[in-house]
Write a protein that holds these residues in place. Sequence first.
Motif, PDB file in Angstrom:
ATOM      1  N   ALA A 210      28.986   7.582 -24.205  1.00  0.00           N
ATOM      2  CA  ALA A 210      27.887   7.296 -24.883  1.00  0.00           C
ATOM      3  C   ALA A 210      27.249   5.904 -24.722  1.00  0.00           C
ATOM      4  CB  ALA A 210      28.515   7.635 -26.327  1.00  0.00           C
ATOM      5  N   VAL A 211      28.160   5.078 -24.882  1.00  0.00           N
ATOM      6  CA  VAL A 211      27.807   3.555 -24.742  1.00  0.00           C
ATOM      7  C   VAL A 211      27.008   2.823 -23.930  1.00  0.00           C
ATOM      8  CG1 VAL A 211      28.533   1.117 -25.266  1.00  0.00           C
ATOM      9  CG2 VAL A 211      29.616   2.962 -26.740  1.00  0.00           C
ATOM     10  N   SER A 212      27.537   3.708 -22.550  1.00  0.00           N
ATOM     11  CA  SER A 212      27.120   3.025 -20.933  1.00  0.00           C
ATOM     12  C   SER A 212      25.796   3.820 -20.842  1.00  0.00           C
ATOM     13  CB  SER A 212      28.318   3.634 -19.927  1.00  0.00           C
ATOM     14  OG  SER A 212      28.539   4.656 -20.116  1.00  0.00           O
ATOM     15  N   THR A 213      25.866   5.011 -21.235  1.00  0.00           N
ATOM     16  CA  THR A 213      24.425   5.761 -20.981  1.00  0.00           C
ATOM     17  C   THR A 213      23.511   5.127 -21.898  1.00  0.00           C
ATOM     18  OG1 THR A 213      25.638   7.744 -20.774  1.00  0.00           O
ATOM     19  CG2 THR A 213      23.433   8.140 -21.095  1.00  0.00           C
ATOM     20  N   GLY A 214      23.849   4.862 -23.421  1.00  0.00           N
ATOM     21  CA  GLY A 214      22.731   4.206 -24.097  1.00  0.00           C
ATOM     22  C   GLY A 214      22.269   2.857 -23.723  1.00  0.00           C
ATOM     23  N   ALA A 215      23.431   2.207 -22.896  1.00  0.00           N
ATOM     24  CA  ALA A 215      22.729   0.676 -22.527  1.00  0.00           C
ATOM     25  C   ALA A 215      22.086   1.210 -21.190  1.00  0.00           C
ATOM     26  CB  ALA A 215      24.203   0.010 -22.027  1.00  0.00           C
ATOM     27  N   THR A 216      22.222   2.000 -20.464  1.00  0.00           N
ATOM     28  CA  THR A 216      21.263   2.531 -19.475  1.00  0.00           C
ATOM     29  C   THR A 216      19.832   2.662 -19.768  1.00  0.00           C
ATOM     30  OG1 THR A 216      23.221   3.282 -18.225  1.00  0.00           O
ATOM     31  CG2 THR A 216      20.964   3.887 -17.574  1.00  0.00           C
ATOM     32  N   LEU A 217      19.740   3.340 -20.943  1.00  0.00           N
ATOM     33  CA  LEU A 217      18.545   3.740 -21.391  1.00  0.00           C
ATOM     34  C   LEU A 217      17.991   2.499 -22.007  1.00  0.00           C
ATOM     35  CD1 LEU A 217      19.527   6.573 -23.388  1.00  0.00           C
ATOM     36  CD2 LEU A 217      17.857   6.860 -21.320  1.00  0.00           C
ATOM     37  N   TRP A 218      18.717   1.501 -22.555  1.00  0.00           N
ATOM     38  CA  TRP A 218      18.083   0.106 -22.956  1.00  0.00           C
ATOM     39  C   TRP A 218      17.295  -0.912 -21.948  1.00  0.00           C
ATOM     40  CZ3 TRP A 218      16.042  -1.094 -27.336  1.00  0.00           C
ATOM     41  CH2 TRP A 218      16.529  -0.773 -28.391  1.00  0.00           C
ATOM     42  N   MET A 219      18.228  -0.522 -20.667  1.00  0.00           N
ATOM     43  CA  MET A 219      17.920  -1.332 -19.483  1.00  0.00           C
ATOM     44  C   MET A 219      16.517  -1.213 -18.735  1.00  0.00           C
ATOM     45  SD  MET A 219      20.091  -3.796 -19.353  1.00  0.00           S
ATOM     46  CE  MET A 219      20.271  -3.873 -21.296  1.00  0.00           C
ATOM     47  N   HIS A 220      16.089   0.129 -18.708  1.00  0.00           N
ATOM     48  CA  HIS A 220      14.883   0.334 -18.074  1.00  0.00           C
ATOM     49  C   HIS A 220      14.229   1.623 -18.640  1.00  0.00           C
ATOM     50  CE1 HIS A 220      12.405   1.418 -14.439  1.00  0.00           C
ATOM     51  NE2 HIS A 220      12.405  -0.043 -14.337  1.00  0.00           N
ATOM     52  N   ASP A 221      12.975   1.981 -18.556  1.00  0.00           N
ATOM     53  CA  ASP A 221      12.491   3.058 -19.081  1.00  0.00           C
ATOM     54  C   ASP A 221      13.019   4.444 -18.005  1.00  0.00           C
ATOM     55  OD1 ASP A 221      11.070   2.672 -17.031  1.00  0.00           O
ATOM     56  OD2 ASP A 221       9.140   2.700 -17.931  1.00  0.00           O
ATOM     57  N   THR A 222      13.632   4.111 -16.990  1.00  0.00           N
ATOM     58  CA  THR A 222      13.854   5.437 -16.213  1.00  0.00           C
ATOM     59  C   THR A 222      15.268   5.499 -16.205  1.00  0.00           C
ATOM     60  OG1 THR A 222      14.159   3.696 -14.255  1.00  0.00           O
ATOM     61  CG2 THR A 222      12.000   4.923 -14.391  1.00  0.00           C
ATOM     62  N   GLY A 223      15.915   4.886 -17.186  1.00  0.00           N
ATOM     63  CA  GLY A 223      17.377   5.338 -17.566  1.00  0.00           C
ATOM     64  C   GLY A 223      17.544   6.642 -17.930  1.00  0.00           C
ATOM     65  N   ALA A 224      16.452   7.403 -18.453  1.00  0.00           N
ATOM     66  CA  ALA A 224      16.532   8.675 -18.878  1.00  0.00           C
ATOM     67  C   ALA A 224      16.911   9.820 -17.711  1.00  0.00           C
ATOM     68  CB  ALA A 224      15.327   9.167 -19.473  1.00  0.00           C
ATOM     69  N   MET A 225      16.553   9.479 -16.515  1.00  0.00           N
ATOM     70  CA  MET A 225      16.881   9.975 -15.260  1.00  0.00           C
ATOM     71  C   MET A 225      18.299   9.939 -14.973  1.00  0.00           C
ATOM     72  SD  MET A 225      13.895   9.045 -12.741  1.00  0.00           S
ATOM     73  CE  MET A 225      14.224   7.391 -12.477  1.00  0.00           C
ATOM     74  N   VAL A 226      19.151   8.875 -15.055  1.00  0.00           N
ATOM     75  CA  VAL A 226      20.489   8.802 -15.162  1.00  0.00           C
ATOM     76  C   VAL A 226      21.096   9.633 -16.093  1.00  0.00           C
ATOM     77  CG1 VAL A 226      22.554   7.244 -15.146  1.00  0.00           C
ATOM     78  CG2 VAL A 226      20.251   6.491 -14.327  1.00  0.00           C
ATOM     79  N   ALA A 227      20.711   9.570 -17.364  1.00  0.00           N
ATOM     80  CA  ALA A 227      21.330  10.826 -18.384  1.00  0.00           C
ATOM     81  C   ALA A 227      20.815  11.990 -17.927  1.00  0.00           C
ATOM     82  CB  ALA A 227      20.630  10.281 -19.653  1.00  0.00           C
ATOM     83  N   LEU A 228      19.756  12.405 -17.440  1.00  0.00           N
ATOM     84  CA  LEU A 228      19.503  13.978 -16.819  1.00  0.00           C
ATOM     85  C   LEU A 228      20.654  14.539 -16.041  1.00  0.00           C
ATOM     86  CD1 LEU A 228      17.841  16.292 -16.601  1.00  0.00           C
ATOM     87  CD2 LEU A 228      16.355  14.895 -14.834  1.00  0.00           C
ATOM     88  N   GLY A 229      20.750  13.406 -14.965  1.00  0.00           N
ATOM     89  CA  GLY A 229      21.646  13.610 -14.139  1.00  0.00           C
ATOM     90  C   GLY A 229      23.164  14.040 -14.168  1.00  0.00           C
ATOM     91  N   VAL A 230      23.505  12.830 -15.262  1.00  0.00           N
ATOM     92  CA  VAL A 230      25.011  13.128 -15.889  1.00  0.00           C
ATOM     93  C   VAL A 230      25.202  14.212 -16.643  1.00  0.00           C
ATOM     94  CG1 VAL A 230      26.448  11.857 -17.168  1.00  0.00           C
ATOM     95  CG2 VAL A 230      25.214  10.535 -15.631  1.00  0.00           C
ATOM     96  N   TRP A 231      24.396  14.652 -17.520  1.00  0.00           N
ATOM     97  CA  TRP A 231      24.497  15.663 -18.371  1.00  0.00           C
ATOM     98  C   TRP A 231      24.542  17.007 -17.833  1.00  0.00           C
ATOM     99  CZ3 TRP A 231      24.978  11.189 -20.982  1.00  0.00           C
ATOM    100  CH2 TRP A 231      25.941  11.269 -22.031  1.00  0.00           C
TER     101      TRP A 231
END
Length: 522
Positions: free
Chosen positions: A195-216
């Motif tokens: 949860a924390v690391s994914t939230g941090a990924t979202l904060w770092m760049h507007d394409t962080g949502a792609m990482v969350a998409l792939g992971v979940w």
Amino acid sequence: MTPRRPEPTADPATAGTQAGRLRPTTFALAVAAVCVLGLLLRLPTLAGRSLWLDETYSAWFSALTLHQLWTDVPRYETHPPMYYSMLVLWRALFGASEGALRSLSVLASVLTIAVVACAGRVLRSLPGRDVAALVAALFLAVNTGSVAYAQQARPYALETLAATLAILAAWSLLERLLAGRTGARDVGAPAAALAVSTGATLWMHDTGAMVALGVWAGLALTLLVHTRGQRGRQSLVLGAAGLGAVAVFSPFLPLLALQATHVAATAFWVRSEPKDLVAAWYLVTGGSDSTLACFGVLMLAGLVAAWRRCRPQALFVLVVLLLPLSAVLAFSFLVKPIFIDRLFEWMTPLAMVVAAIGAVAALPSRASPAWRVAAIAITVGLSLKATYWLLAWQREDWRGIVQAIERQARPGDLVVVVPNELSVPLAYYARGPAFPELLCLPGPFPALDLPRVYVANLGAPRIAPEDIAALRARLATHGRVWYIDRLADLYDVDDSVRREIAARHTLRSTGHSLAIHWSLYD
């Protein structure tokens, strides 16, 4: 006489270890060595090379107050302000020089190498365990793309660090759920880390949502295919981790909605081309045909080995590597071009893990260790060669351009720039009195709320006819004119600014630095 049985041959991937584990002292020394190597490759030219345009944006934003970053900047910038806010604090400690601004990315990149090196201590199902993780860290340390973005004052290195932590946390959580362990004491730590690391990924760049998409998506599909029963508890665990990630990112959600409208309102500068289909893989593997071929073979071997030894984890890795990239490529070709290869730098650590599995665990245990050593040595050698050429390459030399103009400038000179965002690098480098008067069309960056088309962000609009009238008035009072443009065809479709200058002045000299062109008219 009974013939003597041959002694069993130890697996080179786990020789001298228990299930691929190295002795603590050996492991610590290996981690330190690979991190030092990664650091040494990321330091050359760090301060010697000029910032390029996007890096000067980072310098520009980090010179603002935190209040401006969180209120004014989101009106025209398309990325979350977290990286710039971190850079504000970083430059307060270390200064605003090129090396100081870039050093935050260097730190994040070296930490990512350390995280990958320690993956074998966390992931029980990783084939080869410590050895594979250390080889993956070695591949990452010499990876050309990783070195490139470690040397940029941009958020990609920090996004990669956060995304790597999220992927490893998801892998660890998956191991426990596959084993039927759904209690809070079993899954609490990896779920919270996810949860924390994914939230941090979202904060770092507007394409962080792609990482969350792939992971979940990877977690959900793997559990759906490879487990039976306990679906309710598994869903609760994944849902709780997802809600935790949203909670970490929630302060930015109102600004995210605002920025989404900004992106929709701009004429994005990229164009979809066939080479985009492989561009991300070139970045991930090191940027050359030889590194792509070498890593391609190792990654394919690693996926096959993982599929045989830990099929659920192999499926998870495939989804994480392929789904976000495929989604962006499909959107770019079918709806609106948005693909840029650097958006997928976060894939590099996971790809290096897969390649390391191929180098360490793909061959049969009876195979000669020399084959493994040779494969690793060739891969590292090709990566070092590509990294050498990277360090010898200058991206955009804004510092050199400013110095050249200052050496040749005369009283009364005028500098005209298109687009107006070029005032950002000039604000960083052209600080002395020797630089001539500057004219940004249609106005200094950011030029907000004008009734015209904006490109890439809502601070850089296209040239309109009324700008030419303002230019004509300024030309009448200046004898010599320097014209600097970058991708002018996107901002001045008819090349009207250059034509207006050429109609009244004579071209004396020209120069260029990649996409930047400058001309002197007398």
